[in-house]
Design a protein around this motif. Structure first.
Motif, PDB file in Angstrom:
ATOM      1  N   GLN A 114       0.825  -1.211   0.000  1.00  0.00           N
ATOM      2  CA  GLN A 114       0.000   0.000   0.000  1.00  0.00           C
ATOM      3  C   GLN A 114       0.861   1.263   0.000  1.00  0.00           C
ATOM      4  OE1 GLN A 114      -2.219  -1.362   3.538  1.00  0.00           O
ATOM      5  NE2 GLN A 114      -4.088  -1.128   2.329  1.00  0.00           N
ATOM      6  N   LEU A 115       1.972   1.230   0.719  1.00  0.00           N
ATOM      7  CA  LEU A 115       2.858   2.384   0.775  1.00  0.00           C
ATOM      8  C   LEU A 115       3.552   2.642  -0.554  1.00  0.00           C
ATOM      9  CD1 LEU A 115       4.405   1.939   4.328  1.00  0.00           C
ATOM     10  CD2 LEU A 115       3.150   3.937   3.524  1.00  0.00           C
ATOM     11  N   GLN A 116       3.801   1.583  -1.319  1.00  0.00           N
ATOM     12  CA  GLN A 116       4.401   1.774  -2.643  1.00  0.00           C
ATOM     13  C   GLN A 116       3.525   2.693  -3.484  1.00  0.00           C
ATOM     14  OE1 GLN A 116       7.321   0.973  -3.903  1.00  0.00           O
ATOM     15  NE2 GLN A 116       7.847  -1.188  -3.677  1.00  0.00           N
ATOM     16  N   ARG A 117       2.231   2.508  -3.413  1.00  0.00           N
ATOM     17  CA  ARG A 117       1.307   3.341  -4.190  1.00  0.00           C
ATOM     18  C   ARG A 117       1.354   4.788  -3.705  1.00  0.00           C
ATOM     19  NH1 ARG A 117      -4.148  -0.373  -5.058  1.00  0.00           N
ATOM     20  NH2 ARG A 117      -3.101  -2.145  -6.029  1.00  0.00           N
ATOM     21  N   LYS A 118       1.384   4.967  -2.380  1.00  0.00           N
ATOM     22  CA  LYS A 118       1.476   6.325  -1.834  1.00  0.00           C
ATOM     23  C   LYS A 118       2.807   6.974  -2.218  1.00  0.00           C
ATOM     24  CE  LYS A 118      -1.555   5.568   2.158  1.00  0.00           C
ATOM     25  NZ  LYS A 118      -1.671   5.614   3.645  1.00  0.00           N
ATOM     26  N   TYR A 119       3.849   6.167  -2.274  1.00  0.00           N
ATOM     27  CA  TYR A 119       5.170   6.677  -2.647  1.00  0.00           C
ATOM     28  C   TYR A 119       5.167   7.186  -4.087  1.00  0.00           C
ATOM     29  CZ  TYR A 119      10.303   6.610  -3.241  1.00  0.00           C
ATOM     30  OH  TYR A 119      11.614   6.936  -3.489  1.00  0.00           O
ATOM     31  N   LEU A 120       4.486   6.475  -4.973  1.00  0.00           N
ATOM     32  CA  LEU A 120       4.370   6.925  -6.367  1.00  0.00           C
ATOM     33  C   LEU A 120       3.616   8.249  -6.437  1.00  0.00           C
ATOM     34  CD1 LEU A 120       3.590   3.525  -8.151  1.00  0.00           C
ATOM     35  CD2 LEU A 120       5.737   4.786  -8.195  1.00  0.00           C
ATOM     36  N   ASP A 121       2.514   8.354  -5.694  1.00  0.00           N
ATOM     37  CA  ASP A 121       1.756   9.608  -5.665  1.00  0.00           C
ATOM     38  C   ASP A 121       2.604  10.746  -5.103  1.00  0.00           C
ATOM     39  OD1 ASP A 121      -0.477   8.356  -6.691  1.00  0.00           O
ATOM     40  OD2 ASP A 121      -1.415   8.030  -4.731  1.00  0.00           O
ATOM     41  N   TYR A 122       3.361  10.456  -4.057  1.00  0.00           N
ATOM     42  CA  TYR A 122       4.237  11.455  -3.448  1.00  0.00           C
ATOM     43  C   TYR A 122       5.245  11.983  -4.469  1.00  0.00           C
ATOM     44  CZ  TYR A 122       8.333  13.063  -0.806  1.00  0.00           C
ATOM     45  OH  TYR A 122       9.416  13.773  -0.341  1.00  0.00           O
ATOM     46  N   GLN A 123       5.841  11.076  -5.233  1.00  0.00           N
ATOM     47  CA  GLN A 123       6.834  11.496  -6.223  1.00  0.00           C
ATOM     48  C   GLN A 123       6.217  12.352  -7.322  1.00  0.00           C
ATOM     49  OE1 GLN A 123      10.164   8.364  -6.912  1.00  0.00           O
ATOM     50  NE2 GLN A 123       8.314   7.201  -6.482  1.00  0.00           N
ATOM     51  N   VAL A 124       4.994  12.012  -7.726  1.00  0.00           N
ATOM     52  CA  VAL A 124       4.301  12.831  -8.729  1.00  0.00           C
ATOM     53  C   VAL A 124       4.060  14.230  -8.175  1.00  0.00           C
ATOM     54  CG1 VAL A 124       2.130  13.149  -9.979  1.00  0.00           C
ATOM     55  CG2 VAL A 124       3.217  10.896  -9.921  1.00  0.00           C
ATOM     56  N   ASN A 125       3.640  14.308  -6.914  1.00  0.00           N
ATOM     57  CA  ASN A 125       3.349  15.608  -6.301  1.00  0.00           C
ATOM     58  C   ASN A 125       4.592  16.482  -6.200  1.00  0.00           C
ATOM     59  OD1 ASN A 125       0.633  15.037  -5.966  1.00  0.00           O
ATOM     60  ND2 ASN A 125       0.894  14.194  -3.912  1.00  0.00           N
ATOM     61  N   ILE A 126       5.696  15.904  -5.739  1.00  0.00           N
ATOM     62  CA  ILE A 126       6.896  16.731  -5.609  1.00  0.00           C
ATOM     63  C   ILE A 126       7.472  17.062  -6.988  1.00  0.00           C
ATOM     64  CG2 ILE A 126       7.442  15.901  -3.292  1.00  0.00           C
ATOM     65  CD1 ILE A 126       9.706  14.245  -4.510  1.00  0.00           C
ATOM     66  N   GLY A 127       7.295  16.142  -7.945  1.00  0.00           N
ATOM     67  CA  GLY A 127       7.735  16.427  -9.314  1.00  0.00           C
ATOM     68  C   GLY A 127       6.991  17.609  -9.903  1.00  0.00           C
ATOM     69  N   ASN A 128       5.694  17.650  -9.677  1.00  0.00           N
ATOM     70  CA  ASN A 128       4.884  18.772 -10.177  1.00  0.00           C
ATOM     71  C   ASN A 128       5.288  20.087  -9.514  1.00  0.00           C
ATOM     72  OD1 ASN A 128       3.419  17.123 -11.907  1.00  0.00           O
ATOM     73  ND2 ASN A 128       1.756  16.799 -10.444  1.00  0.00           N
ATOM     74  N   ARG A 129       5.587  20.017  -8.207  1.00  0.00           N
ATOM     75  CA  ARG A 129       5.997  21.232  -7.502  1.00  0.00           C
ATOM     76  C   ARG A 129       7.359  21.733  -7.994  1.00  0.00           C
ATOM     77  NH1 ARG A 129       4.181  18.632  -2.623  1.00  0.00           N
ATOM     78  NH2 ARG A 129       6.249  18.724  -1.689  1.00  0.00           N
ATOM     79  N   ILE A 130       8.242  20.797  -8.292  1.00  0.00           N
ATOM     80  CA  ILE A 130       9.559  21.181  -8.817  1.00  0.00           C
ATOM     81  C   ILE A 130       9.417  21.857 -10.181  1.00  0.00           C
ATOM     82  CG2 ILE A 130      11.721  20.254  -9.750  1.00  0.00           C
ATOM     83  CD1 ILE A 130      11.637  18.177  -7.474  1.00  0.00           C
ATOM     84  N   LYS A 144      15.208  26.436  -4.614  1.00  0.00           N
ATOM     85  CA  LYS A 144      13.916  26.030  -4.076  1.00  0.00           C
ATOM     86  C   LYS A 144      13.543  24.625  -4.546  1.00  0.00           C
ATOM     87  CE  LYS A 144      11.791  30.587  -3.432  1.00  0.00           C
ATOM     88  NZ  LYS A 144      10.703  31.501  -3.863  1.00  0.00           N
ATOM     89  N   ALA A 145      13.812  24.327  -5.819  1.00  0.00           N
ATOM     90  CA  ALA A 145      13.516  22.994  -6.356  1.00  0.00           C
ATOM     91  C   ALA A 145      14.330  21.925  -5.642  1.00  0.00           C
ATOM     92  CB  ALA A 145      13.799  22.970  -7.855  1.00  0.00           C
ATOM     93  N   GLN A 146      15.566  22.256  -5.325  1.00  0.00           N
ATOM     94  CA  GLN A 146      16.421  21.304  -4.609  1.00  0.00           C
ATOM     95  C   GLN A 146      15.881  21.034  -3.208  1.00  0.00           C
ATOM     96  OE1 GLN A 146      20.509  22.534  -4.229  1.00  0.00           O
ATOM     97  NE2 GLN A 146      21.237  20.427  -4.042  1.00  0.00           N
ATOM     98  N   ARG A 147      15.360  22.077  -2.570  1.00  0.00           N
ATOM     99  CA  ARG A 147      14.790  21.910  -1.228  1.00  0.00           C
ATOM    100  C   ARG A 147      13.552  21.020  -1.269  1.00  0.00           C
ATOM    101  NH1 ARG A 147      15.994  27.544  -0.297  1.00  0.00           N
ATOM    102  NH2 ARG A 147      13.809  28.099  -0.660  1.00  0.00           N
ATOM    103  N   ILE A 148      12.772  21.124  -2.338  1.00  0.00           N
ATOM    104  CA  ILE A 148      11.579  20.293  -2.481  1.00  0.00           C
ATOM    105  C   ILE A 148      11.954  18.813  -2.573  1.00  0.00           C
ATOM    106  CG2 ILE A 148       9.633  19.714  -4.005  1.00  0.00           C
ATOM    107  CD1 ILE A 148       9.548  22.712  -4.754  1.00  0.00           C
ATOM    108  N   SER A 149      13.043  18.526  -3.268  1.00  0.00           N
ATOM    109  CA  SER A 149      13.460  17.131  -3.472  1.00  0.00           C
ATOM    110  C   SER A 149      14.297  16.585  -2.321  1.00  0.00           C
ATOM    111  CB  SER A 149      14.258  17.008  -4.774  1.00  0.00           C
ATOM    112  OG  SER A 149      15.457  17.765  -4.695  1.00  0.00           O
ATOM    113  N   GLN A 150      14.693  17.444  -1.377  1.00  0.00           N
ATOM    114  CA  GLN A 150      15.604  17.026  -0.316  1.00  0.00           C
ATOM    115  C   GLN A 150      15.049  15.923   0.582  1.00  0.00           C
ATOM    116  OE1 GLN A 150      18.734  17.629   0.050  1.00  0.00           O
ATOM    117  NE2 GLN A 150      18.894  16.476   1.974  1.00  0.00           N
ATOM    118  N   PRO A 151      13.771  15.970   1.025  1.00  0.00           N
ATOM    119  CA  PRO A 151      13.285  14.889   1.898  1.00  0.00           C
ATOM    120  C   PRO A 151      13.400  13.494   1.273  1.00  0.00           C
ATOM    121  CG  PRO A 151      11.807  16.760   1.989  1.00  0.00           C
ATOM    122  CD  PRO A 151      12.780  17.049   0.891  1.00  0.00           C
ATOM    123  N   LYS A 152      13.106  13.384  -0.020  1.00  0.00           N
ATOM    124  CA  LYS A 152      13.224  12.077  -0.680  1.00  0.00           C
ATOM    125  C   LYS A 152      14.674  11.619  -0.698  1.00  0.00           C
ATOM    126  CE  LYS A 152      12.739   9.754  -5.131  1.00  0.00           C
ATOM    127  NZ  LYS A 152      12.349   9.888  -6.554  1.00  0.00           N
TER     128      LYS A 152
END
Length: 272
Positions: A114-130, A144-152
């Protein structure tokens, strides 16, 4: 519009154990550790609170199932929350779930699926923000884009560090969680119980995406190496500084890194 609480200030439970006990627990903004001997009711208290919440996190202003929550801000009626129970037991509905994926054998496997699916959604969200940030054209857009990707990136670095003794590294070129070990690629379901457990906890926190969340954990130390137990709370707060941790534990190792003052004994919050 749904108004979400930042955190829980107080938990009150009426008539616990057939009306014999009353619980009132004032909480810290960040870390709350419930301790006590076996059978004193740590898990019962956590489960009672979680059951009082709807699946979406809504809670009523009046007592539901004997539970009252005081939150901040006090007019919020929703809570973002996650619950982690770390016992790696065989799946009860294994027949139906195996049709989804034959690799799913235990409860931790199902959580990871189940978390794999949430992880995919998370990556799409941060990708869009970047993309949105870079297209904004501001002078510091790249920073700013680098800061968005930093948690991953930090999540990946933490896993590599934790798994270093077994030679496992997370595969950073794939969208799903995969690990490399001695030239082989491993799915999360091939990890040990302790590795799965730590992955479930950290991945749950990562996909919260730095939002205000309440993270309930029931004995998260089960199967974890003592060094991982010591680092657990710090790693969670590093991945999401806005999370509020509410956990029940037996392990002294969990509080060794400076959290002893956040420990509450069940007897200290119980009135007859």
């Amino acid at each position: 519009m749904q108004k979400y609480a930042d955190y829980i200030e107080e938990i009150e439970i009426d008539s616990l154990w057939s009306g014999k006990k009353h619980i009132r627990w004032t909480l810290d903004r960040q870390v709350n550790i419930l301790s006590g001997i076996n059978g004193v009711g740590k898990s019962t208290i956590l489960n009672k609170v979680v059951r009082s919440l709807s699946q979406g996190g809504e809670f009523p202003s009046h007592s539901l199932k004997g539970v009252r929550l005081k939150v901040c801000p006090d007019d919020a009626r929703w809570i973002r929350y996650d619950i982690i129970r770390s016992f790696d037991r065989p799946l009860m509905a294994s027949d139906s779930i195996s049709k989804v994926n034959t690799a799913l054998v235990t409860e931790l496997d199902w959580q990871l699926f189940q978390l794999q699916r949430k992880y995919l959604d998370y990556q799409v969200n941060i990708g869009n923000r970047i993309i949105e940030t870079l297209q904004g054209g501001e002078a510091d857009a790249a920073e700013k884009a680098q800061r968005i990707s930093q948690p991953k990136k930090r999540f990946q670095d933490i896993l590599d560090d934790l798994f270093t003794e077994t030679g496992k590294k997370i595969v950073r070129s794939e969208n799903e969680i995969r690990f490399s070990q001695m030239g082989e690629t491993l799915a999360p379901y091939q990890l040990s119980s302790g590795e799965k457990q730590m992955l479930v906890i950290l991945l749950t926190v990562l996909v919260e995406d730095n939002k205000d969340y309440v993270l309930f954990m029931d004995e998260p130390e089960v199967s974890l190496h003592i060094d991982w137990q010591k680092r657990l709370i710090d790693l969670i707060l590093e991945l999401n500084p806005n999370v509020q941790i509410i956990l029940a534990t037996h392990s002294p190792a969990v509080i060794m890194n400076g959290w002893i003052d956040r420990v509450t004994e069940v007897t200290d919050i119980t009135d007859k």
